[in-house]
Design an enzyme around this catalytic site. Structure first.
Site, mmCIF file in Angstrom:
data_model
loop_
_atom_site.group_PDB
_atom_site.id
_atom_site.type_symbol
_atom_site.label_atom_id
_atom_site.label_comp_id
_atom_site.label_asym_id
_atom_site.label_seq_id
_atom_site.Cartn_x
_atom_site.Cartn_y
_atom_site.Cartn_z
ATOM 1 N N HIS A 118 21.318 7.394 -2.764
ATOM 2 C CA HIS A 118 21.372 8.817 -3.090
ATOM 3 C C HIS A 118 21.791 9.660 -1.890
ATOM 4 O O HIS A 118 22.256 10.768 -2.031
ATOM 5 C CB HIS A 118 20.000 9.314 -3.559
ATOM 6 C CG HIS A 118 19.385 8.487 -4.632
ATOM 7 N ND1 HIS A 118 19.901 8.424 -5.902
ATOM 8 C CD2 HIS A 118 18.306 7.667 -4.632
ATOM 9 C CE1 HIS A 118 19.151 7.613 -6.642
ATOM 10 N NE2 HIS A 118 18.185 7.138 -5.893
ATOM 11 N N THR B 246 13.335 17.513 -3.903
ATOM 12 C CA THR B 246 14.521 17.899 -4.669
ATOM 13 C C THR B 246 15.142 16.707 -5.390
ATOM 14 O O THR B 246 16.253 16.794 -5.890
ATOM 15 C CB THR B 246 15.579 18.559 -3.762
ATOM 16 O OG1 THR B 246 16.068 17.586 -2.835
ATOM 17 C CG2 THR B 246 15.013 19.742 -3.010
ATOM 18 N N THR B 247 14.412 15.585 -5.399
ATOM 19 C CA THR B 247 14.829 14.409 -6.169
ATOM 20 C C THR B 247 13.616 13.945 -6.962
ATOM 21 O O THR B 247 12.475 14.222 -6.570
ATOM 22 C CB THR B 247 15.282 13.265 -5.234
ATOM 23 O OG1 THR B 247 14.228 12.966 -4.314
ATOM 24 C CG2 THR B 247 16.543 13.638 -4.468
ATOM 25 N N HIS C 180 17.529 13.269 6.277
ATOM 26 C CA HIS C 180 18.659 12.872 5.428
ATOM 27 C C HIS C 180 19.505 14.103 5.125
ATOM 28 O O HIS C 180 19.136 15.219 5.509
ATOM 29 C CB HIS C 180 18.142 12.223 4.143
ATOM 30 C CG HIS C 180 17.324 13.164 3.317
ATOM 31 N ND1 HIS C 180 15.957 13.256 3.424
ATOM 32 C CD2 HIS C 180 17.683 14.108 2.415
ATOM 33 C CE1 HIS C 180 15.522 14.198 2.604
ATOM 34 N NE2 HIS C 180 16.546 14.736 1.988
ATOM 35 N N HIS D 55 17.679 17.715 5.837
ATOM 36 C CA HIS D 55 16.239 17.806 5.555
ATOM 37 C C HIS D 55 15.457 16.891 6.486
ATOM 38 O O HIS D 55 15.708 15.685 6.522
ATOM 39 C CB HIS D 55 15.948 17.397 4.101
ATOM 40 C CG HIS D 55 16.404 18.410 3.109
ATOM 41 N ND1 HIS D 55 16.627 18.126 1.788
ATOM 42 C CD2 HIS D 55 16.657 19.738 3.267
ATOM 43 C CE1 HIS D 55 17.005 19.235 1.166
ATOM 44 N NE2 HIS D 55 17.045 20.223 2.034
ATOM 45 N N HIS E 206 22.394 16.315 2.361
ATOM 46 C CA HIS E 206 22.981 16.586 1.046
ATOM 47 C C HIS E 206 24.326 17.246 1.299
ATOM 48 O O HIS E 206 24.411 18.176 2.098
ATOM 49 C CB HIS E 206 22.085 17.532 0.239
ATOM 50 C CG HIS E 206 20.699 17.002 0.021
ATOM 51 N ND1 HIS E 206 20.362 16.229 -1.059
ATOM 52 C CD2 HIS E 206 19.572 17.119 0.774
ATOM 53 C CE1 HIS E 206 19.080 15.894 -0.985
ATOM 54 N NE2 HIS E 206 18.573 16.423 0.126
ATOM 55 N N GLU F 141 21.693 22.372 -0.830
ATOM 56 C CA GLU F 141 20.777 22.495 -1.971
ATOM 57 C C GLU F 141 20.273 23.922 -2.071
ATOM 58 O O GLU F 141 20.377 24.557 -3.114
ATOM 59 C CB GLU F 141 19.617 21.512 -1.816
ATOM 60 C CG GLU F 141 20.089 20.068 -1.817
ATOM 61 C CD GLU F 141 19.081 19.105 -2.378
ATOM 62 O OE1 GLU F 141 17.978 19.013 -1.801
ATOM 63 O OE2 GLU F 141 19.383 18.435 -3.388
HETATM 64 ZN ZN LIG Z 1 16.686 16.322 0.740
#
Ligand SMILES: [Zn+2]
Ligand SMILES: *[C@@H]1O[C@H](CO)[C@@H](O)[C@H](O)[C@H]1NC(C)=O
Ligand SMILES: *[C@@H]1O[C@H](CO)[C@@H](O)[C@H](O)[C@H]1NC(C)=O
Ligand SMILES: *[C@@H]1O[C@H](CO)[C@@H](O)[C@H](O)[C@H]1NC(C)=O
Length: 323
Positions: free
Chosen positions: A88, A229-230, A120, A145, A122, A132
């Protein structure tokens, strides 16, 4: 639809797998993208979801939100740093061998001390931004993040029972002309984590500070209570979203977009792009601005207030006749 959801849940129970195995981003398959997460993970439809849009007209100043204390952000950790593709995102694990000194954050309105677990990213694609969180509706090219866990709790599953279980720091990126050399090691490591499950021990470690904007900018942030957020979208996160973006060159950004792949489905291998969840409803929550963060003082004028002078001008124009 209902049957499909039930089938998914049944499948999860059967496989004894985390829901994480069934969700995806729209760029992989719109059928399992963010709009569907709540169909198989109820929490993803909750009232305190992340990310959100931060509307600077509506944030509330909180002068108690002063400087965050970063402990160990200024030292290169002794151990190796392992970069991995989890299917992801690209994630760097920060948990050294047990017993080694942890990297922590505290203060800045945080009531507890939190230790760093991982960071990680996005991102979007070659044409579109992929942060995000958004600020006044504006999305940024990428978001970092840094995930921290409350020292009160021993494990993630214990932390998951508490709204202050995690503290996540979110940083936006902006495109700069020059490469950000502090990102060279990570960007160079991306080719080694091209496929799901790949990992690489980075050639060198560095201080976390190097990845962030200058210290002087870190007192400008927004704070709110939200979620992962996942999936499982657990509502256990004290969010801190920093105002100052991190500079990164277009070619460094493009390396994320072009190098890393989502899990293969059959023989098709898709590039990992647009791995972000869009903003979720704020509902009854408030977003707080730190003592130094930018807020828009002028409340948004209502439409009627804007129209009134216009109508007046038109009326005056009518009655004054041709000159
Ligand atoms: Zn994140
Ligand atoms: C992080 O916090 C723990 C627990 O309070 C402490 O032992 C450790 O020294 C801290 N790390 C740094 C770098 O200060
Ligand atoms: C994408 O990000 C840039 C800032 O780096 C911004 O200028 C632009 O407006 C953003 N685009 C959208 C659609 O939000
Ligand atoms: C990373 O990938 C490059 C090119 O594919 C290769 O030469 C290098 O040995 C790899 N590094 C590690 C640590 O696996």
């Amino acid at each position: 639809m209902q049957r499909r959801a039930l089938a998914l849940i049944a499948l999860q129970l059967l496989l004894c797998a985390a829901p994480g195995d069934l969700w995806c981003y729209d760029s992989q398959d719109p059928k399992c993208g963010p709009g569907h997460w709540k169909d198989f993970v109820k929490a993803c439809g909750g009232d305190s979801q992340s990310p959100i849009n931060i509307d600077r007209h509506r944030v509330q100043r909180d002068r108690n939100l002063g400087d965050i204390v970063f402990e160990g952000y200024d030292q290169a950790p002794p151990g190796k740093w392992r970069l991995m593709n989890d299917g992801h995102t690209v994630m760097m694990s920060l948990e050294g061998e047990s017993g080694s000194e942890h990297i922590n954050i505290t203060s800045g309105g945080l009531l507890d001390r939190y230790r760093a677990l991982q960071f990680h990213f996005h991102w979007g694609n070659l044409k579109e931004n992929g942060s995000e969180h958004t600020i006044d509706g504006q999305q940024f090219p990428m978001e970092l993040h840094l995930v921290h866990m409350n020292y009160k709790y021993k494990t993630i599953s214990e932390a998951k029972g508490h709204p202050n279980g995690l503290a996540v720091l979110g940083f936006f990126f902006k495109v700069s002309d020059a490469d950000n050399s502090n990102y060279n090691t990570i960007v160079a490591g991306l080719k080694n984590v091209s496929r799901e499950g790949d990992f690489v021990d980075l050639a060198s470690t560095f201080c976390l500070n190097n990845l962030l904007p200058s210290v002087a900018q870190l007192s400008k942030y927004y704070r709110y209570k939200g979620s992962l957020t996942t999936p499982d979208c657990a509502e256990i996160v004290v969010w801190t979203v920093f105002e100052e973006p991190i500079p990164i060159s277009q070619s460094q950004l493009n390396t994320f977009v072009n190098t890393v792949h989502f899990p293969a489905t059959g023989t098709s291998l898709k590039k990992m792009t647009n791995n972000f969840r869009p903003p979720q409803p704020l509902k009854n929550r408030k977003v707080y601005a730190s003592k130094d963060a930018t807020i828009s003082h002028s409340a948004k004028p209502s439409a009627s207030l804007l129209l009134f002078p216009l109508l007046l001008a038109l009326l005056i124009d009518q009655f004054s006749g041709p000159s």
